[in-house]
Enzyme design. Structure first.
Site, short mmCIF file in Angstrom:
data_model
loop_
_atom_site.label_atom_id
_atom_site.label_comp_id
_atom_site.label_asym_id
_atom_site.label_seq_id
_atom_site.Cartn_x
_atom_site.Cartn_y
_atom_site.Cartn_z
N LYS A 140 0.85 -1.20 0.00
CA LYS A 140 0.00 0.00 0.00
C LYS A 140 0.88 1.24 0.00
CE LYS A 140 -2.01 2.64 3.56
NZ LYS A 140 -2.78 2.79 4.78
N GLU A 175 -6.05 9.20 -1.53
CA GLU A 175 -7.13 9.55 -0.59
C GLU A 175 -7.46 11.03 -0.65
OE1 GLU A 175 -6.71 8.58 3.64
OE2 GLU A 175 -8.58 9.66 4.09
P1 13P Z 1 -9.21 4.32 7.46
O1 13P Z 1 -10.11 3.17 7.06
O2 13P Z 1 -9.03 4.44 8.94
O3 13P Z 1 -9.52 5.59 6.77
O4 13P Z 1 -7.74 3.92 6.98
C1 13P Z 1 -7.50 3.05 5.97
C2 13P Z 1 -6.14 3.27 5.44
O5 13P Z 1 -5.39 2.34 5.26
C3 13P Z 1 -5.71 4.64 5.09
O6 13P Z 1 -4.49 4.62 4.42
#
Ligand code: 13P
Length: 364
Positions: free
Chosen positions: A147, A190
């Site tokens: 990730k 994000e």
């Molecule tokens: P949240 O589900 O807490 O937003 O985080 C997921 C995540 O891996 C963000 O990088």
């Protein structure tokens, strides 16, 4: 400009696509347990637990010791570097515990956000230096996916064209390097929920960001069948005065995805982004019952929305460990149902599961 040099062999492509499909098999999603040491400090402080390596290990053990019920709803777990090399009380490596359940091990490989000078507080994400070597080592140590989180902000002046372009490009470089090492990249651009913008504005920005990401992935010859996307759901800003139904959120989210994400991508694994546990489950369910064609698996890759109840049930006490694990299993099962569009809702959002998990300007 149109000449093609092979980036991956047929065998490499098959391996990547098989891994991605295993992670997002029907009814399965991802547990994001890759909080950095700094983010763990915030989580543990909330329950009055000191942020030591041992306490972080004890906490992760609660999640990873869930029994075989999670096999049908968790396809992957994302680790943080430290956790990759930790063991349970009985000496079993955490990586082994997860693999023994048939769950795919993932690893966070970015090194956090840094400012983009000359922008209104925008960022890019660092971590490309030495990434290929780190991926090769993690692959040997049992990880099959990774990730990398980029962050974009909505305000009157953002996201800027520069932030959209730079973050798309760094995600594509990361994805290309992962695939060269047999690691499926989760591509995470994000868009933060901070702000008072409405649903339409979030949808518009999400479409622009995702379109730029898929252009960059194409430019970098990334094999889409061997990737997963981890986006925000399209939601109104946290301080938006207008409330929207789960059906409206689902329609805006699926519309944005349909306009920008190629059907070659096997799965979209949403982050929870500060939604309460129950909200994140209800919205995911609405996304999976939305009356639009959906060519990808649409599932979860939740951090806060899978862990909040477990964390508050634990409170750092050994005697609470089993109850805390149960809370985690409960949320995992609920989200597995939501990923199939079969979650009816608890009908009660007054408990821990109903509490907002919003954190301003969230870091991970
Ligand atoms: P949240 O589900 O807490 O937003 O985080 C997921 C995540 O891996 C963000 O990088």
């Amino acid at each position: 400009m149109t000449h093609q040099y092979p980036a991956l062999t047929a065998e490499q492509k098959k391996e990547l696509s098989d891994i991605a499909l295993r992670i997002v098999a029907p009814g399965k999603g991802i547990l994001a347990a890759d909080e950095s040491v700094g983010s763990m400090a915030k989580r543990l402080n909330q329950i009055g637990v000191e942020n030591t390596e041992e306490n972080r290990r004890l906490y992760r053990q609660i999640l990873f010791s869930a029994d075989s019920r999670v096999k049908k709803c968790i396809g992957g777990v994302i680790f943080f570097h430290e956790t990759m090399y930790q063991k349970a009380d009985d000496g079993t490596p955490f990586v082994q515990m997860i693999k023994d359940k048939g769950i795919v091990v993932g690893i966070k490989v970015d090194k956090g956000v840094v400012p983009l000078a000359g922008t209104d507080g925008e960022t890019t994400t660092q971590g490309l230096d030495g990434l290929s070597e780190r991926c090769a080592q993690y692959k040997k140590d049992g990880a099959d996916f990774a990730k990398w989180r980029c962050v974009l902000k909505i305000s009157d002046n953002t996201p800027s064209a520069l932030a959209i372009m730079e973050n798309a490009n760094v995600l594509a470089r990361y994805a290309s390097i992962c695939q060269q090492n047999g690691i499926v990249p989760i591509v995470e651009p994000e868009i933060l929920p901070d702000g008072d913008h409405d649903l339409k504005r979030c949808q518009y920005v999400t479409e622009k960001v995702l379109a730029a990401v898929y252009k960059a992935l194409s430019d970098h010859h990334v094999y889409l069948e061997g990737t997963l996307l981890k986006p925000n759901m399209v939601t109104p800003g946290h301080s938006c005065p207008t409330k929207y139904s789960p059906e409206e959120i689902a329609m805006a989210t699926v519309t944005a995805l349909r306009r920008t994400v190629p059907p070659a991508v096997p799965g979209v694994t949403f982050l929870s982004g500060g939604q309460s546990e129950e909200e994140a489950s209800i919205n995911l369910n609405a996304i999976n019952t939305c009356p639009l064609m959906r060519p990808w698996a649409l599932t979860f890759s939740y951090g806060r929305a899978l862990q909040a109840s477990a964390l508050s049930a634990w409170r750092g006490q050994r005697d609470n460990a089993t109850a805390a694990t149960e809370e985690f299993v409960k949320r995992a099962e609920v989200n597995g149902l939501a990923a199939l569009g079969k979650y009816e809702g608890s009908g009660d959002d007054s408990g821990a599961a109903g509490q907002s998990l919003y954190v301003a300007n969230h870091a991970y």
